[in-house]
Each structure stands twice: as C-alpha cells, then as structure tokens.
Design a protein around this motif. Structure first.
Motif, short mmCIF file in Angstrom:
data_model
loop_
_atom_site.label_atom_id
_atom_site.label_comp_id
_atom_site.label_asym_id
_atom_site.label_seq_id
_atom_site.Cartn_x
_atom_site.Cartn_y
_atom_site.Cartn_z
N SER A 34 0.83 -1.21 0.00
CA SER A 34 0.00 0.00 0.00
C SER A 34 0.86 1.25 0.00
N SER A 35 1.92 1.26 0.79
CA SER A 35 2.80 2.42 0.87
C SER A 35 3.50 2.67 -0.46
N LEU A 36 3.90 1.58 -1.15
CA LEU A 36 4.56 1.74 -2.44
C LEU A 36 3.62 2.35 -3.47
N ARG A 37 2.37 1.87 -3.44
CA ARG A 37 1.40 2.39 -4.41
C ARG A 37 1.11 3.87 -4.15
N CYS A 38 1.00 4.22 -2.88
CA CYS A 38 0.60 5.58 -2.54
C CYS A 38 1.79 6.52 -2.38
N GLN A 39 3.01 5.96 -2.44
CA GLN A 39 4.20 6.74 -2.16
C GLN A 39 4.11 7.38 -0.78
N GLN A 40 3.54 6.59 0.17
CA GLN A 40 3.42 7.05 1.55
C GLN A 40 4.00 5.99 2.48
N SER A 41 4.41 6.42 3.66
CA SER A 41 5.01 5.50 4.61
C SER A 41 3.98 4.80 5.48
N GLY A 42 2.75 5.34 5.53
CA GLY A 42 1.74 4.79 6.43
C GLY A 42 1.99 5.18 7.88
N THR A 43 2.90 6.12 8.10
CA THR A 43 3.29 6.52 9.45
C THR A 43 3.10 8.02 9.65
N LEU A 44 2.65 8.40 10.83
CA LEU A 44 2.58 9.80 11.23
C LEU A 44 3.63 10.03 12.31
N ALA A 45 4.21 11.22 12.33
CA ALA A 45 5.23 11.56 13.32
C ALA A 45 4.64 12.50 14.36
N LEU A 46 4.92 12.21 15.62
CA LEU A 46 4.52 13.08 16.72
C LEU A 46 5.78 13.65 17.34
#
Length: 343
Positions: free
Chosen positions: A57-69
């Motif tokens: 999913s992350s590869l498809r969306c070019q996202q890490s699936g993670t949020l930083a606090l």
C-alpha cells in the motif's frame, strides 16, 4: 462468491459493488468514503479475514503509512522534560492512529535543534503532529518554513488568525473568562494572574484576555501589577507567587495560567503561612491528574484531550489526502474543587 487462496482488495471491491481505489481509501480511513460504504467494506474485509499489506500500500501511494509526533522539551521536576498535560494527549493520539490503521513515530526534540527538518522527504512519515513549541516568536519562522516546503503538519496550540499551518486548540479565552468569573462569584475581588500575557505565549495570552474580560464584566479593571510572568513549571509558579507576595499587592485569589504554575503557587503560599482557600483562592488550567490530588484539590479548566488527539490525527490525514483543512477551537469545562471555595 467463492474465493480461492488469499482474499484481495479486488475481491472486496466486487462483493461491495465499489471500485478497488474506494476499497483502499476505506481501509485507510479516508474521509472521502462515506460512513455507510466504509462500514460495508470493513464488514466484508473482516468476513474474508483480509489483511492490509502495508508495504504494498505504501509503495502504491508513495506514503510510509506513518505519522510523526514531535514532543518538545519542557522544564519539569523529573527527567521526562514532557509537560504532564501532554501525557494524556499521547494516549489519545496513539489510539486515533491505531483506529486509522496508521503507525505513530514519536520523536523527542530539543527546541534549539533543527526540528523543522522535513520528515516527509526522508519517507519517515507522511505528516507531523507538533506538541509544544516554547516561545511562539522563536518558533513561527520554522513553522512558516514547514508551510513553504509543503510539509503536512498540524500543531496543538491557540488557533488564531494569521498563524502558519493548521492549529487545533482549546478555547483559552473562554476558559480564562469562566474561571475568573467563578472566583468573582465566590466573592473574590482582587485576583492576581500568574502566567505570561503576551503573544510570545498565545495560549496564556488568551487566558489572560479572558480573565481581564471577566473582571470588566463586573466593572473591575485589571491591575497590571497583579500579573506576573511564569512558564508551565512548578518552579516558575513558585517564583511568580513569591514575587507577587513580595510586591506588597493585596490579593485574595490567584488565577494561574496552568496547573503546574498553580501547584508552585500553592507551595509558596504554604511557606508563607497563607491558607488556601480561606485566605487566598487558587485556580489552575489543564486539569492534569495531579490537580485532583494536591492539597487542597485544585479548581481548574479541563481541556478535552481525547477529542484533541482525534482531531489532530483526522486533520492531518485530511491534509495528506489533499483536502482543505482549517484550524479548530475546542470547548473547555470548568472543574470546581476545594482550592477556590469560600471567601
């Protein structure tokens, strides 16, 4: 429909009567999918024992699936350097991320460090939540830089016009008004305010403005000599209260800009043999767990940390999805305890 082998998002799409991208958005918790459709997709996914492949999913969306606090250091009596108010915020943010299927990267930052470095370019996180930032005037340039480089971020703080990025915060003005009005209703007439009252600390400034307005509503004028600067620590509250006592000003109540400041003030009053609430009423702001356990229990303003954590995550995910997002102010609630009763 009979499915051979491992179920896929295409299988879910076929059974739900929607497209595969809609399934992906629903499983990510995107607000672009309405509640009824999302629930139908989730029910089918559960029925098929479908598990999201986060890497794919992350590869498809070019996202890490993670949020930083990002937490920022704050002077404290222990070694945590984290404002106790933020402990409950951490729990609510973690829970909100889990419900949205997102991982949470928690990072402790020094205010003097280069904390505005872009987490997104390094694929560490898709967006950032900021908790605490010290002197706002020293941080605003870095916040503006985050905006200019296109970083998705939200921050906990006063949601005021003209600020860089998206801010979620409590109604500090109303909280300051309500708690000062409560003191006036208890017969207190000479109320001191402990906490910064300038734009360097916007939350405190708003609380002070509410305090001044509550006095004005009763035909009273705020005395600048009854306001003493303090940051959110017990030591700062203790020092501000000592300065107030040494000033010779006659006062019968203290409205502190935070619970920690109020707790420091309680200690200073106790050292001088001044009784609370008989001689001087004391109030705080935040309703940290310690507020109910000090002696006497502290009247304060409660901020809704559960709602705050959920909103911070929801707003950040909306930004990541490219949706328009505006700041928001959350209502507060007055919590009356023994420290302010009886004039």
């Amino acid at each position: 429909m009979v499915i051979k082998g491992k179920a896929t998002s295409l299988d879910i799409a076929h059974m739900a009567g929607v497209s595969q991208p809609t399934v992906s958005r629903a499983l990510r918790g995107s607000p672009m999918v309405n509640a009824e459709t999302r629930q139908r997709i989730l029910d089918i996914a559960r029925q098929l024992n479908y598990k999201v492949d986060k890497n794919a999913s992350s590869l498809r969306c070019q996202q890490s699936g993670t949020l930083a606090l990002l937490f920022f250091e704050d002077p404290t009596n222990d070694d945590s350097l984290i404002n106790p108010f933020f402990h409950s915020m951490l729990g609510s943010i973690t829970r909100a991320c889990a419900l949205k299927g997102r991982d949470l990267l928690v990072s402790f930052q020094q205010l003097s460090s280069d904390w505005h470095a872009d987490f997104e370019d390094s694929n560490k996180a898709d967006g950032i939540i900021l908790l605490g930032y010290g002197d706002y005037h020293e941080s605003v340039e870095r916040l503006q830089r985050l905006v200019e480089q296109g970083t998705h971020f939200v921050r906990w703080g006063a949601a005021l016009p003209g600020q860089p990025g998206v801010s979620i915060g409590s109604d500090n003005f109303q909280g300051g008004f309500d708690i000062s009005a409560h003191l006036l209703e208890q017969g207190r007439q000479r109320i001191a305010f402990l906490g910064h009252a300038s734009s360097h600390y916007p939350e405190f400034e708003e609380r002070y403005r509410g305090h001044v307005q509550a006095l004005a509503a009763r035909g009273l004028k705020a005395d600048p000599g009854m306001q003493h600067d303090a940051i959110t620590t017990e030591e700062s509250g203790h020092a501000a209260c000592i300065a107030l006592l040494d000033s010779g000003k006659n006062f019968d109540a203290i409205c502190a800009a935070s619970d920690l400041i109020a707790i420091g003030a309680l200690r200073a009053l106790r050292e001088r043999g001044i009784r609370v609430p008989q001689d001087v009423a004391v109030t705080g702001f935040d309703d940290i767990p310690l507020a109910a356990s000090v002696s006497p229990p502290l009247t304060t303003v409660q901020q809704d940390t559960k709602q705050a954590g959920q909103l911070l995550v929801d707003k950040l995910l909306s930004l990541i999805a490219g949706e328009p997002v505006e700041g928001l102010t959350i209502p507060v609630r007055l919590v009356v305890r023994e420290s302010s009763l009886g004039a």
